[in-house]
Design a protein around this motif. Structure first.
Motif, PDB file in Angstrom:
ATOM      1  N   ASP A  98       0.827  -1.200   0.000  1.00  0.00           N
ATOM      2  CA  ASP A  98       0.000   0.000   0.000  1.00  0.00           C
ATOM      3  C   ASP A  98       0.872   1.266   0.000  1.00  0.00           C
ATOM      4  O   ASP A  98       1.954   1.298   0.605  1.00  0.00           O
ATOM      5  CB  ASP A  98      -0.897  -0.025   1.245  1.00  0.00           C
ATOM      6  N   ASP A  99       0.379   2.320  -0.638  1.00  0.00           N
ATOM      7  CA  ASP A  99       1.140   3.571  -0.743  1.00  0.00           C
ATOM      8  C   ASP A  99       1.381   4.225   0.616  1.00  0.00           C
ATOM      9  O   ASP A  99       2.246   5.106   0.739  1.00  0.00           O
ATOM     10  CB  ASP A  99       0.401   4.559  -1.645  1.00  0.00           C
ATOM     11  N   ARG A 100       0.631   3.795   1.630  1.00  0.00           N
ATOM     12  CA  ARG A 100       0.821   4.361   2.965  1.00  0.00           C
ATOM     13  C   ARG A 100       1.980   3.710   3.713  1.00  0.00           C
ATOM     14  O   ARG A 100       2.242   4.039   4.877  1.00  0.00           O
ATOM     15  CB  ARG A 100      -0.470   4.206   3.773  1.00  0.00           C
ATOM     16  N   ILE A 101       2.684   2.803   3.046  1.00  0.00           N
ATOM     17  CA  ILE A 101       3.762   2.050   3.687  1.00  0.00           C
ATOM     18  C   ILE A 101       5.092   2.325   2.988  1.00  0.00           C
ATOM     19  O   ILE A 101       5.186   2.213   1.760  1.00  0.00           O
ATOM     20  CB  ILE A 101       3.451   0.545   3.643  1.00  0.00           C
ATOM     21  N   ASN A 102       6.104   2.690   3.760  1.00  0.00           N
ATOM     22  CA  ASN A 102       7.480   2.752   3.257  1.00  0.00           C
ATOM     23  C   ASN A 102       8.103   1.373   3.445  1.00  0.00           C
ATOM     24  O   ASN A 102       8.105   0.837   4.557  1.00  0.00           O
ATOM     25  CB  ASN A 102       8.320   3.768   4.038  1.00  0.00           C
ATOM     26  N   CYS A 103       8.638   0.829   2.379  1.00  0.00           N
ATOM     27  CA  CYS A 103       9.153  -0.542   2.433  1.00  0.00           C
ATOM     28  C   CYS A 103      10.681  -0.536   2.419  1.00  0.00           C
ATOM     29  O   CYS A 103      11.308   0.152   1.615  1.00  0.00           O
ATOM     30  CB  CYS A 103       8.622  -1.313   1.230  1.00  0.00           C
ATOM     31  N   TYR A 104      11.275  -1.333   3.303  1.00  0.00           N
ATOM     32  CA  TYR A 104      12.724  -1.515   3.369  1.00  0.00           C
ATOM     33  C   TYR A 104      13.033  -3.010   3.394  1.00  0.00           C
ATOM     34  O   TYR A 104      12.228  -3.820   3.864  1.00  0.00           O
ATOM     35  CB  TYR A 104      13.307  -0.858   4.623  1.00  0.00           C
TER      36      TYR A 104
ATOM     37  N   GLU B 122      -6.211 -13.817  -7.116  1.00  0.00           N
ATOM     38  CA  GLU B 122      -6.951 -13.350  -5.953  1.00  0.00           C
ATOM     39  C   GLU B 122      -6.377 -13.841  -4.633  1.00  0.00           C
ATOM     40  O   GLU B 122      -6.488 -13.156  -3.620  1.00  0.00           O
ATOM     41  CB  GLU B 122      -8.418 -13.794  -6.057  1.00  0.00           C
ATOM     42  N   ARG B 123      -5.714 -15.004  -4.635  1.00  0.00           N
ATOM     43  CA  ARG B 123      -5.307 -15.629  -3.379  1.00  0.00           C
ATOM     44  C   ARG B 123      -3.807 -15.823  -3.203  1.00  0.00           C
ATOM     45  O   ARG B 123      -3.323 -15.838  -2.077  1.00  0.00           O
ATOM     46  CB  ARG B 123      -5.984 -17.008  -3.259  1.00  0.00           C
ATOM     47  N   LEU B 124      -3.071 -16.010  -4.297  1.00  0.00           N
ATOM     48  CA  LEU B 124      -1.700 -16.498  -4.183  1.00  0.00           C
ATOM     49  C   LEU B 124      -0.644 -15.595  -4.821  1.00  0.00           C
ATOM     50  O   LEU B 124       0.546 -15.853  -4.672  1.00  0.00           O
ATOM     51  CB  LEU B 124      -1.586 -17.893  -4.822  1.00  0.00           C
ATOM     52  N   SER B 125      -1.045 -14.571  -5.521  1.00  0.00           N
ATOM     53  CA  SER B 125      -0.102 -13.726  -6.264  1.00  0.00           C
ATOM     54  C   SER B 125       0.650 -12.775  -5.342  1.00  0.00           C
ATOM     55  O   SER B 125       0.308 -12.602  -4.162  1.00  0.00           O
ATOM     56  CB  SER B 125      -0.861 -12.904  -7.306  1.00  0.00           C
ATOM     57  N   PHE B 126       1.687 -12.129  -5.876  1.00  0.00           N
ATOM     58  CA  PHE B 126       2.405 -11.110  -5.114  1.00  0.00           C
ATOM     59  C   PHE B 126       1.448  -9.996  -4.684  1.00  0.00           C
ATOM     60  O   PHE B 126       1.543  -9.480  -3.565  1.00  0.00           O
ATOM     61  CB  PHE B 126       3.539 -10.505  -5.955  1.00  0.00           C
ATOM     62  N   GLU B 127       0.537  -9.631  -5.581  1.00  0.00           N
ATOM     63  CA  GLU B 127      -0.420  -8.580  -5.248  1.00  0.00           C
ATOM     64  C   GLU B 127      -1.319  -9.006  -4.086  1.00  0.00           C
ATOM     65  O   GLU B 127      -1.639  -8.199  -3.202  1.00  0.00           O
ATOM     66  CB  GLU B 127      -1.264  -8.230  -6.477  1.00  0.00           C
ATOM     67  N   ALA B 128      -1.731 -10.283  -4.087  1.00  0.00           N
ATOM     68  CA  ALA B 128      -2.576 -10.782  -3.000  1.00  0.00           C
ATOM     69  C   ALA B 128      -1.820 -10.778  -1.679  1.00  0.00           C
ATOM     70  O   ALA B 128      -2.370 -10.422  -0.626  1.00  0.00           O
ATOM     71  CB  ALA B 128      -3.069 -12.189  -3.340  1.00  0.00           C
ATOM     72  N   ILE B 129      -0.538 -11.204  -1.716  1.00  0.00           N
ATOM     73  CA  ILE B 129       0.279 -11.176  -0.498  1.00  0.00           C
ATOM     74  C   ILE B 129       0.406  -9.744   0.010  1.00  0.00           C
ATOM     75  O   ILE B 129       0.256  -9.469   1.204  1.00  0.00           O
ATOM     76  CB  ILE B 129       1.674 -11.774  -0.764  1.00  0.00           C
ATOM     77  N   ALA B 130       0.678  -8.816  -0.902  1.00  0.00           N
ATOM     78  CA  ALA B 130       0.842  -7.410  -0.515  1.00  0.00           C
ATOM     79  C   ALA B 130      -0.448  -6.850   0.086  1.00  0.00           C
ATOM     80  O   ALA B 130      -0.402  -6.066   1.051  1.00  0.00           O
ATOM     81  CB  ALA B 130       1.268  -6.578  -1.724  1.00  0.00           C
ATOM     82  N   ARG B 131      -1.596  -7.235  -0.455  1.00  0.00           N
ATOM     83  CA  ARG B 131      -2.866  -6.768   0.120  1.00  0.00           C
ATOM     84  C   ARG B 131      -3.013  -7.250   1.566  1.00  0.00           C
ATOM     85  O   ARG B 131      -3.441  -6.499   2.446  1.00  0.00           O
ATOM     86  CB  ARG B 131      -4.045  -7.259  -0.720  1.00  0.00           C
TER      87      ARG B 131
ATOM     88  N   ALA C   9      -2.879  -4.833   4.826  1.00  0.00           N
ATOM     89  CA  ALA C   9      -4.044  -4.800   5.722  1.00  0.00           C
ATOM     90  C   ALA C   9      -3.631  -5.039   7.169  1.00  0.00           C
ATOM     91  O   ALA C   9      -4.135  -4.380   8.093  1.00  0.00           O
ATOM     92  CB  ALA C   9      -5.073  -5.838   5.285  1.00  0.00           C
ATOM     93  N   TRP C  10      -2.684  -5.987   7.393  1.00  0.00           N
ATOM     94  CA  TRP C  10      -2.225  -6.261   8.767  1.00  0.00           C
ATOM     95  C   TRP C  10      -1.657  -4.995   9.403  1.00  0.00           C
ATOM     96  O   TRP C  10      -2.053  -4.612  10.504  1.00  0.00           O
ATOM     97  CB  TRP C  10      -1.105  -7.287   8.793  1.00  0.00           C
ATOM     98  N   VAL C  11      -0.672  -4.404   8.704  1.00  0.00           N
ATOM     99  CA  VAL C  11       0.072  -3.318   9.342  1.00  0.00           C
ATOM    100  C   VAL C  11      -0.783  -2.063   9.487  1.00  0.00           C
ATOM    101  O   VAL C  11      -0.686  -1.347  10.494  1.00  0.00           O
ATOM    102  CB  VAL C  11       1.393  -3.025   8.595  1.00  0.00           C
ATOM    103  N   ILE C  12      -1.637  -1.793   8.515  1.00  0.00           N
ATOM    104  CA  ILE C  12      -2.504  -0.610   8.612  1.00  0.00           C
ATOM    105  C   ILE C  12      -3.523  -0.805   9.727  1.00  0.00           C
ATOM    106  O   ILE C  12      -3.781   0.118  10.519  1.00  0.00           O
ATOM    107  CB  ILE C  12      -3.186  -0.337   7.259  1.00  0.00           C
ATOM    108  N   ARG C  13      -4.089  -1.997   9.834  1.00  0.00           N
ATOM    109  CA  ARG C  13      -5.043  -2.285  10.899  1.00  0.00           C
ATOM    110  C   ARG C  13      -4.374  -2.218  12.265  1.00  0.00           C
ATOM    111  O   ARG C  13      -4.910  -1.666  13.218  1.00  0.00           O
ATOM    112  CB  ARG C  13      -5.696  -3.636  10.675  1.00  0.00           C
ATOM    113  N   ASP C  14      -3.178  -2.791  12.353  1.00  0.00           N
ATOM    114  CA  ASP C  14      -2.454  -2.796  13.624  1.00  0.00           C
ATOM    115  C   ASP C  14      -2.105  -1.380  14.055  1.00  0.00           C
ATOM    116  O   ASP C  14      -2.197  -1.031  15.243  1.00  0.00           O
ATOM    117  CB  ASP C  14      -1.197  -3.640  13.498  1.00  0.00           C
ATOM    118  N   ARG C  15      -1.690  -0.573  13.102  1.00  0.00           N
ATOM    119  CA  ARG C  15      -1.364   0.822  13.422  1.00  0.00           C
ATOM    120  C   ARG C  15      -2.625   1.561  13.894  1.00  0.00           C
ATOM    121  O   ARG C  15      -2.569   2.341  14.869  1.00  0.00           O
ATOM    122  CB  ARG C  15      -0.788   1.500  12.180  1.00  0.00           C
ATOM    123  N   ALA C  16      -3.753   1.306  13.254  1.00  0.00           N
ATOM    124  CA  ALA C  16      -5.011   1.955  13.650  1.00  0.00           C
ATOM    125  C   ALA C  16      -5.414   1.525  15.065  1.00  0.00           C
ATOM    126  O   ALA C  16      -5.875   2.342  15.870  1.00  0.00           O
ATOM    127  CB  ALA C  16      -6.114   1.626  12.662  1.00  0.00           C
ATOM    128  N   ASP C  17      -5.198   0.213  15.377  1.00  0.00           N
ATOM    129  CA  ASP C  17      -5.539  -0.280  16.716  1.00  0.00           C
ATOM    130  C   ASP C  17      -4.674   0.396  17.779  1.00  0.00           C
ATOM    131  O   ASP C  17      -5.146   0.679  18.884  1.00  0.00           O
ATOM    132  CB  ASP C  17      -5.349  -1.799  16.781  1.00  0.00           C
TER     133      ASP C  17
END
Length: 365
Positions: free
Chosen positions: A38-44, A341-350, A354-362
């Protein structure tokens, strides 16, 4: 504007690489998702190797005093909010990194295997990895041994997504068959895996003997590295009269499999256990209909659970192959869609996003 989330993907295993390019080429299956976060994430990304190197947000450090000091400086510089730590094999290094980054959330990624059978080593794993916030498995069913070892203590800690994928594409089947000199109309099965007891090629051989005895035509393409059961498989096919339908191809460069998979109708795996099932993901990306064992990692990776069979059950595999022969014709695009929908790089990235954005919101709520 809210600060972006800093996310670090790190492997502390030293495979002796000397450049970021070499690392990206070697582990393309496990790092491809990073380009789709997601664009809200800086990746290293950080790896350890034979020589220091840098490219964009990638760093390679060495296990030397100067290299480790540079690594610590880099950690202070990027201040990651989340760290994805690869493997349960490095508990002490995980603990040191956790001490270095006490305010960072950690996700430990499973890469096959179980807790150590050695009681002392298992106790060290439990002490160190129990300090992680989350654990990622292809399916939570793989986490049982880690519960019993005291590493995972709460079901809410478990995340489920693929730990690797592929850039393989869906190509024109007929063109691939023409280029590979394969018959246009013969039902083609592909095997990609070692010829050893865990992969269990003899269950496939017994099932194909039944297919042959039923008077059905097929072509089996076998790609493998380890060949402990090669002689036994060859001898069995010869003794049961279908050796002319089996091509033992051996090992090829991974990229070459894309065309062979696209030329095939059906992918078979008889594995007793798997960590991530990358070959199955590659097969689905190329439109193959999978007939695979009913094991935890595969159960969430197949669009046709009715074609699965019990480990070692050649009669169940035979039934799956018969069904695949009758129903594979219009399945290629559905298999590709399932992959996307389930196994691609895009699916993994989604999922990761979702984990990190949700965790940050929590954390903020």
């Amino acid at each position: 504007m809210a600060r972006k989330i800093n996310f670090l993907d790190i492997s502390v295993y030293d495979r002796g690489i000397a450049s970021v390019d070499a690392e990206r080429a070697t582990t393309a299956h496990s790092i491809g998702y990073l380009d789709h976060l997601d664009d809200r994430i800086n990746c290293y990304a950080v790896r350890f190797g034979a020589k220091r190197d840098a490219w964009r947000n990638w760093r390679i450090f060495t296990y030397s005093l100067s290299g480790l000091l540079q690594f610590c400086g880099h950690m202070r510089s990027i201040r990651p909010d989340f760290v994805l730590f690869h493997s349960f094999r490095f508990p002490i290094r995980f603990l040191l990194l956790k001490w270095l980054l006490p305010d960072t959330k950690f996700i430990v990624q499973h890469h096959a295997g179980n807790p150590s059978p050695n009681a002392m080593k298992r106790a060290v794993q439990s002490f160190c990895y129990a300090k992680s916030d989350h654990f990622n498995f292809v399916t939570r069913h793989q986490a049982g041994m880690f519960y019993r070892a005291g590493i995972i203590r709460d079901d809410a800690q478990i995340l489920e997504t693929m730990v690797g994928s592929t850039a393989f594409r869906l190509l024109d089947k007929e063109q691939c068959r023409t280029e590979l000199a394969l018959p246009a109309s013969v039902f083609t099965i592909i095997w990609v895996g070692h010829l050893n007891n865990n992969k269990d090629p003899m269950t496939l051989m017994r099932a194909l003997a039944s297919v042959h005895e039923a008077g059905l035509s097929f072509r089996l393409l076998m790609f493998y590295g380890q060949d402990a059961l090669l002689w036994e498989a060859r001898a069995f096919a010869q003794a049961r009269g279908f050796a002319q339908s089996v091509s033992f191809k051996g090992q090829v460069e991974n990229g070459a499999l894309e065309k062979w998979l696209n030329a095939s109708d059906c992918y078979v795996s008889c594995s007793h256990s798997e960590g991530s099932g990358i070959a199955l993901a590659e097969a689905l990306a190329c439109g193959c209909l999978p007939v695979v064992t009913r094991i935890p990692s595969f159960n969430s990776m197949t669009p046709r659970p009715d074609l699965q069979f019990a480990v070692g059950d050649d009669r169940g595999l035979y039934a799956g192959l018969r069904s695949a022969m009758e129903t594979h014709f219009d399945q290629r695009h559905a298999n590709r869609k399932f992959f996307e929908e389930r196994l691609s790089f895009e699916a993994i990235a989604r999922s990761v996003s979702a984990w990190v954005i949700r965790d940050r919101a929590d954390d903020k709520s």
